[in-house]
Motif scaffolding. Structure first.
Motif, PDB file in Angstrom:
ATOM      1  N   GLN A 203      38.423  34.593  39.242  1.00 61.97           N
ATOM      2  CA  GLN A 203      38.002  35.966  39.499  1.00 61.97           C
ATOM      3  C   GLN A 203      38.579  36.939  38.466  1.00 61.97           C
ATOM      4  OE1 GLN A 203      35.994  36.421  42.242  1.00 61.97           O
ATOM      5  NE2 GLN A 203      36.142  34.231  42.586  1.00 61.97           N
ATOM      6  N   LEU A 204      39.635  36.525  37.784  1.00 67.28           N
ATOM      7  CA  LEU A 204      40.325  37.382  36.814  1.00 67.28           C
ATOM      8  C   LEU A 204      40.772  38.687  37.456  1.00 67.28           C
ATOM      9  CD1 LEU A 204      37.992  36.851  33.720  1.00 67.28           C
ATOM     10  CD2 LEU A 204      39.908  35.459  34.486  1.00 67.28           C
TER      11      LEU A 204
ATOM     12  N   ASN B   2      37.097  48.901  35.963  1.00 63.24           N
ATOM     13  CA  ASN B   2      35.877  48.143  36.220  1.00 63.24           C
ATOM     14  C   ASN B   2      36.171  46.679  35.968  1.00 63.24           C
ATOM     15  OD1 ASN B   2      35.062  47.287  33.471  1.00 63.24           O
ATOM     16  ND2 ASN B   2      34.998  49.505  33.128  1.00 63.24           N
ATOM     17  N   ARG B   3      35.192  45.840  36.248  1.00 62.80           N
ATOM     18  CA  ARG B   3      35.446  44.421  36.338  1.00 62.80           C
ATOM     19  C   ARG B   3      35.987  43.786  35.057  1.00 62.80           C
ATOM     20  NH1 ARG B   3      31.341  40.463  37.038  1.00 62.80           N
ATOM     21  NH2 ARG B   3      32.299  38.600  37.851  1.00 62.80           N
ATOM     22  N   PHE B   4      35.516  44.250  33.905  1.00 59.03           N
ATOM     23  CA  PHE B   4      35.908  43.575  32.671  1.00 59.03           C
ATOM     24  C   PHE B   4      36.893  44.396  31.850  1.00 59.03           C
ATOM     25  CE2 PHE B   4      31.504  41.999  33.500  1.00 59.03           C
ATOM     26  CZ  PHE B   4      31.932  40.818  34.071  1.00 59.03           C
ATOM     27  N   ALA B   5      37.536  45.361  32.500  1.00 56.79           N
ATOM     28  CA  ALA B   5      38.507  46.181  31.780  1.00 56.79           C
ATOM     29  C   ALA B   5      39.915  45.743  32.154  1.00 56.79           C
ATOM     30  CB  ALA B   5      38.302  47.639  32.134  1.00 56.79           C
ATOM     31  N   ASP B   6      40.888  46.175  31.353  1.00 53.31           N
ATOM     32  CA  ASP B   6      42.279  45.874  31.665  1.00 53.31           C
ATOM     33  C   ASP B   6      42.699  46.655  32.899  1.00 53.31           C
ATOM     34  OD1 ASP B   6      42.422  44.286  29.488  1.00 53.31           O
ATOM     35  OD2 ASP B   6      43.313  45.796  28.181  1.00 53.31           O
ATOM     36  N   PRO B   7      43.549  46.056  33.727  1.00 60.27           N
ATOM     37  CA  PRO B   7      44.065  46.792  34.880  1.00 60.27           C
ATOM     38  C   PRO B   7      44.912  47.982  34.418  1.00 60.27           C
ATOM     39  CG  PRO B   7      44.520  44.440  35.074  1.00 60.27           C
ATOM     40  CD  PRO B   7      44.042  44.676  33.680  1.00 60.27           C
TER      41      PRO B   7
END
Lengths: 387, 287
Positions: free
Chosen positions: B252-253, B45-50
């Motif tokens: 965008q991170l 999800n958007r704010f998690a680590d890849p």
């Protein structure tokens, strides 16, 4: 958000250079990026943290406090304050703390200064501590319009540090006339000489308001017409650039006839260049705040409360305002500035610092976006910028 | 005996290579591996680590969405390389051939502006070419020039900025190549009935090609990844791939997409360099 530009001291140019320089070297990114790639080797820090009441660490934006307050606070409270100017960009700072806070690890600072929407994101993610409001009696001085902000409806997680507003900044030498509405930005005579901010909520907010779109409860769908209009103006070559604080140079040099800008910046620039002016468009301007929040797991909650209480005392707040020249969130600062007289009193009467009652009515904040909508809008906004 | 004396020498080349090798391993190979892993990751999800999933979706996005920026990057970098060559070669030639005892000073003068930060120099052009600058006003005063002519905010300004910023990287290698040439060769060519032009094109220029080859790589590669010149001198319509990478990383991170874009850029440049060296010959580089 605008980075403050106090009169004789640090230039936002310098701040901007520093930031781009970092981006250039990817330095800002290094640790977060590598950490993001590494394995999770951290321990959970869920239990109560042993509090350190003698030390406090505040990571704020550059040039955002006067030169005396830190020392005066240390003297008054007996707390050792480590005050840094390391908060340079909301997204960059988020990238730095995300790998730690997302795993339940504390970061070093006890107070950080995210802009309102970033504060909202941190609150939503549960990455901040509730403020010990009982230990901040001066919170009673918080400006009425900021008491239940959209990013923190209960007001229990954040306190504004400074606020300000975005509107139209223009250079009369180039425009040859006064501007008053968003339509003036789209005057064909200014084709290729218009700037807008990379700060999405200010640029889209102002355009949306000119289209009668309510920005207090924004969604990607509601804002689509604003995106379309922006795209159209980029395609037509009306808009020259998307900028951060660096619009100030382009405006002073006449490369921009007009742009979306921040009130405080123009208040400063006007001192050297009478041709520059700022107006809140007829359709209204956007109100922003940079906030103070306590990151989850901080060991300086009480010390942070002591500091917040200190800066919410109008006497101390006025000293900061006289320096940073932003719209103070603390009630009573105007009176205090008048009492100080001289240059401070001029700040109190400057409509670009403290808006008149009439113009304050035309200001509103951009509401919180849902996570999905924010992602959609940021991607679309980025595409319009050519990215 | 002599053989024994030479024995220790065997590991000497390795020992001499090791600082550079270690450097490459730590600061090139490892980061590249991290970059590849990141490009093949996905964010849950958007704010998690890849998370590393062998996903190639970032690459498909890189190709589908950013073709225009890739195209412009190579077009602008190519134009800047050609311009830098056209400006840099005659300059390097004059200094090498006619500089005499002033050579070192003249080459020093070429480099001096570059003691200032890259960023400052680029921003300076926004003042020099600005809408109200004296230069712009003067040009507007010329006959046949429209009164509202503007130098900033177009592709020419971006290519101009790139050319200016990377020009010394063209001049210096060409100068080094020319400096080594014994210019009495032109006299010899003349004795063999070559015109001065023919002498230059058939003797001097081929001998200086290693410098041209090195110079054009040193200009083209950084120019293709640049985002500063577009940021200050261009518009959203002239954006290059560097701006996208910067935006994906820092705004965008979205690290996977940013990594995929970087790898794609690296791959295209590598192929381009290989083709270029086949055409112009890397033999020259070793000379």
């Amino acid at each position: 958000m605008p980075r403050p530009l106090p009169t004789p001291r640090p230039q936002s140019r310098r701040q901007f250079l520093g930031r781009s320089g970092m981006a250039l070297g990817g330095l800002a990114l290094g640790p977060a990026f590598l950490a993001a790639c590494g394995e999770d080797s951290s321990s959970e820090a869920d239990g109560p943290v042993t509090q350190d009441t003698k030390n406090l660490y505040f990571a704020n934006w550059p040039a955002y406090i006067d030169e005396e307050t830190v020392a005066l606070f240390e003297e008054a409270s007996g707390i050792k304050l480590r005050y840094t100017e390391e908060y340079n960009d909301n997204n960059e700072y988020f990238a730095k703390i995300q790998p730690l806070l997302s795993k339940g690890n504390a970061i070093e600072p006890d107070i950080i200064a995210p802009t309102f929407w970033m504060a909202g994101r941190l609150i939503e993610l549960g990455w901040v501590e509730a403020l010990p409001v009982a230990k901040v009696p001066n919170v009673k001085n918080l400006r009425a319009d900021l008491q239940s902000p959209t990013w923190d409806p209960t007001g229990e997680f954040s306190l504004p540090w400074q606020s300000g507003f975005a509107g139209i900044a223009y250079n009369r030498t180039v425009t040859g006339r006064d501007l008053g509405s968003m339509d003036d930005l789209w005057d064909p005579a200014f084709s290729g000489k218009i700037g807008v901010l990379t700060e999405m909520r200010d640029t889209l907010g102002l355009i949306a308001k000119s289209l009668d779109i309510d920005i207090s409860e924004p969604t990607a769908e509601k804002l689509q017409p604003a995106l379309d209009l922006l795209q159209e103006k980029v395609d037509a070559g009306q808009i020259k650039q998307f900028t951060g604080n660096d619009y100030m140079d382009d405006l002073s040099q006449g490369n921009f006839a007009a742009c979306i800008g921040w009130s405080g910046d123009i208040a400063q620039l006007r001192k050297d260049n009478e041709a520059l002016d700022f107006v809140i468009p007829e359709s209204g301007g956007t109100l922003w705040s940079d906030t103070m929040v306590i990151p989850k797991g901080s060991d300086g909650i009480d010390a942070a409360a002591a500091f917040m209480d200190y800066v919410y005392d109008p006497v101390n707040a006025a000293r900061i305002t006289a320096y940073v020249q932003y719209y103070s969130p603390v009630e009573g600062v105007v009176d205090e500035l008048r009492r100080l007289g001289g240059e401070a009193a001029e700040v109190a009467d400057n409509p670009l610092v403290f808006p008149t009652e009439e113009s304050a009515k035309r200001l509103s904040s951009f509401g919180q976006l849902s996570e999905d909508d924010e992602a959609t809008l940021e991607a679309a906004f980025s595409r319009i910028q050519g990215n | 005996m002599a053989g024994e004396d030479r024995k220790p020498a065997r590991f000497v080349p390795w020992a001499m290579l090791s600082p550079g090798g270690l450097w490459l391993l730590l600061f090139f190979l490892l980061p590249t591996a991290v970059l590849v892993k990141m490009a093949l990751s996905e964010k849950p999800n958007r704010f998690a680590d890849p998370e590393f999933t062998w996903s190639v979706s970032s690459f498909s996005r890189a190709f589908e969405d950013y073709g225009g920026q890739f195209g412009r990057s190579f077009l602008y970098a190519g134009a800047a390389t050609v311009l830098a060559f056209l400006i840099g070669y005659p300059l390097a030639y004059c200094i090498a051939a006619y500089g005499g005892r002033w050579r070192d000073l003249l080459i020093g003068l070429v480099v001096i502006p570059f003691f200032t930060s890259f960023l400052i120099r680029t921003i300076a052009w926004t003042s020099i070419l600005g809408n109200q600058s004296s230069l712009t006003e003067a040009v507007r005063g010329l006959p046949l020039v429209p009164d509202d002519v503007n130098f900033l905010g177009n592709a020419y300004a971006v290519v101009g900025g790139l050319t200016y910023n990377f020009l010394p990287f063209m001049i210096l290698p060409i100068y080094v190549a020319l400096e080594k040439i014994d210019f009495r060769l032109t006299e010899a060519a003349g004795d063999l009935y070559a015109t001065p032009m023919a002498g230059f094109w058939r003797v001097i220029f081929p001998l200086s090609l290693p410098g041209v080859f090195a110079g054009s790589l040193l200009v083209f590669i950084p120019a293709a990844g640049d985002f500063i010149n577009n940021k200050f001198l261009g518009t959203p319509k002239t954006s290059m791939i560097g701006s996208v990478v910067q935006d994906q990383f820092l705004v965008q991170l979205d690290y996977p997409v940013a990594a995929a874009l970087s790898i794609t850029l690296m791959a295209i440049i590598t192929v381009a360099v290989l083709v270029y060296s086949k055409l112009f010959g890397t033999d020259g580089l070793a000379a």
